[in-house]
Design a protein around this motif. Sequence first.
Motif, PDB file in Angstrom:
ATOM      1  N   ARG A 131       0.843  -1.185   0.000  1.00 53.86           N
ATOM      2  CA  ARG A 131       0.000   0.000   0.000  1.00 53.86           C
ATOM      3  C   ARG A 131       0.882   1.239   0.000  1.00 53.86           C
ATOM      4  NH1 ARG A 131      -2.311  -3.616   3.188  1.00 53.86           N
ATOM      5  NH2 ARG A 131      -1.480  -2.774   5.119  1.00 53.86           N
ATOM      6  N   LYS A 132       0.453   2.220  -0.777  1.00 60.24           N
ATOM      7  CA  LYS A 132       1.221   3.458  -0.889  1.00 60.24           C
ATOM      8  C   LYS A 132       1.042   4.315   0.362  1.00 60.24           C
ATOM      9  CE  LYS A 132      -2.475   5.275  -3.787  1.00 60.24           C
ATOM     10  NZ  LYS A 132      -2.861   5.702  -5.116  1.00 60.24           N
ATOM     11  N   PRO A 133       2.031   5.161   0.655  1.00 61.39           N
ATOM     12  CA  PRO A 133       1.978   5.964   1.874  1.00 61.39           C
ATOM     13  C   PRO A 133       1.092   7.203   1.770  1.00 61.39           C
ATOM     14  CG  PRO A 133       4.043   6.332   0.745  1.00 61.39           C
ATOM     15  CD  PRO A 133       3.326   5.253  -0.014  1.00 61.39           C
ATOM     16  N   SER A 134       0.603   7.534   0.568  1.00 61.33           N
ATOM     17  CA  SER A 134      -0.233   8.720   0.399  1.00 61.33           C
ATOM     18  C   SER A 134      -1.214   8.486  -0.742  1.00 61.33           C
ATOM     19  CB  SER A 134       0.627   9.947   0.075  1.00 61.33           C
ATOM     20  OG  SER A 134      -0.176  11.050  -0.311  1.00 61.33           O
ATOM     21  N   LEU A 135      -2.419   8.973  -0.584  1.00 58.24           N
ATOM     22  CA  LEU A 135      -3.419   8.881  -1.645  1.00 58.24           C
ATOM     23  C   LEU A 135      -3.059   9.776  -2.827  1.00 58.24           C
ATOM     24  CD1 LEU A 135      -6.690   8.832   0.474  1.00 58.24           C
ATOM     25  CD2 LEU A 135      -5.535   6.913  -0.635  1.00 58.24           C
ATOM     26  N   ARG A 136      -2.130  10.725  -2.642  1.00 58.36           N
ATOM     27  CA  ARG A 136      -1.720  11.620  -3.720  1.00 58.36           C
ATOM     28  C   ARG A 136      -0.775  10.951  -4.720  1.00 58.36           C
ATOM     29  NH1 ARG A 136       1.399  15.609  -1.595  1.00 58.36           N
ATOM     30  NH2 ARG A 136       1.432  14.654   0.434  1.00 58.36           N
ATOM     31  N   ILE A 137      -0.305   9.748  -4.406  1.00 57.42           N
ATOM     32  CA  ILE A 137       0.583   9.029  -5.320  1.00 57.42           C
ATOM     33  C   ILE A 137      -0.284   8.275  -6.327  1.00 57.42           C
ATOM     34  CG2 ILE A 137       2.373   7.269  -5.544  1.00 57.42           C
ATOM     35  CD1 ILE A 137       3.069   7.817  -2.563  1.00 57.42           C
ATOM     36  N   PRO A 138      -0.136   8.557  -7.618  1.00 57.20           N
ATOM     37  CA  PRO A 138      -0.907   7.789  -8.605  1.00 57.20           C
ATOM     38  C   PRO A 138      -0.572   6.301  -8.494  1.00 57.20           C
ATOM     39  CG  PRO A 138       0.080   9.739  -9.618  1.00 57.20           C
ATOM     40  CD  PRO A 138       0.670   9.608  -8.240  1.00 57.20           C
ATOM     41  N   ASP A 139      -1.587   5.460  -8.627  1.00 57.22           N
ATOM     42  CA  ASP A 139      -1.387   4.020  -8.469  1.00 57.22           C
ATOM     43  C   ASP A 139      -0.259   3.491  -9.347  1.00 57.22           C
ATOM     44  OD1 ASP A 139      -3.416   3.922  -6.601  1.00 57.22           O
ATOM     45  OD2 ASP A 139      -4.927   3.223  -8.021  1.00 57.22           O
ATOM     46  N   ALA A 140      -0.225   3.901 -10.611  1.00 58.56           N
ATOM     47  CA  ALA A 140       0.787   3.389 -11.535  1.00 58.56           C
ATOM     48  C   ALA A 140       2.192   3.880 -11.182  1.00 58.56           C
ATOM     49  CB  ALA A 140       0.441   3.779 -12.965  1.00 58.56           C
ATOM     50  N   ALA A 141       2.300   5.007 -10.498  1.00 61.44           N
ATOM     51  CA  ALA A 141       3.606   5.568 -10.139  1.00 61.44           C
ATOM     52  C   ALA A 141       4.216   4.884  -8.919  1.00 61.44           C
ATOM     53  CB  ALA A 141       3.489   7.064  -9.886  1.00 61.44           C
ATOM     54  N   PHE A 142       3.374   4.307  -8.069  1.00 62.67           N
ATOM     55  CA  PHE A 142       3.861   3.635  -6.861  1.00 62.67           C
ATOM     56  C   PHE A 142       4.372   2.260  -7.260  1.00 62.67           C
ATOM     57  CE2 PHE A 142       2.760   0.910  -3.087  1.00 62.67           C
ATOM     58  CZ  PHE A 142       3.806   1.344  -2.290  1.00 62.67           C
TER      59      PHE A 142
END
Length: 190
Positions: A136-147
């Motif tokens: 899971r990414k640490p922030s909702l501001r990170i686009p899914d494809a970028a994480f």
Amino acid sequence: MDLREELPSDRQAVRDVHLQAFGDHGPVVADLVETLRDTITPEDGLSLVAEQDGQVVGHVMVSRGLLDAPRRLVEVQVLSPLAVQPGLQTRGIGSALVRHALGILAERAVPLVFLEGDPGYYPRFGFAPGAGLGFRKPSLRIPDAAFQAIRLPAYEPWMTGTLVYAEPFWRHDAVGLRAPTRRGDGTVVP
């Protein structure tokens, strides 16, 4: 081209590479590098430069992060940022830096490396979307494809969970994308 650890005498050249490579966002990235540099130790993290004809033309930094896994916290690494002088991009300098960094991290028995980056660039090194690997990414501001994440040989299947960035990423507001804001006259403010 030579790949080597950053030296104290490289600081300004590294800053200049990030300022040039990241445009308007360059000052944030360059300041992040300055802060993260203090967290790098000989055993934990990396700051590597690419040098060509005596000039620093590229830089990659890898710093400590944590994976909040169900069993326990796992020390992982975060590859960020990566920069190459704009006139020398697409010549393999960034690729050489990433491959060199990943080789060192595998030798150090690092299990996982995470990044926020272009999903069209990083898969060539083995990075894949983090969500598809159980992270899971640490922030909702990170686009899914970028994480993205890459599993290195020390990875074990129980290592799933949420990436936790080191404090400097938050202090410099260098996590994810911020929506552009507009002044009353319609001007976009970065």
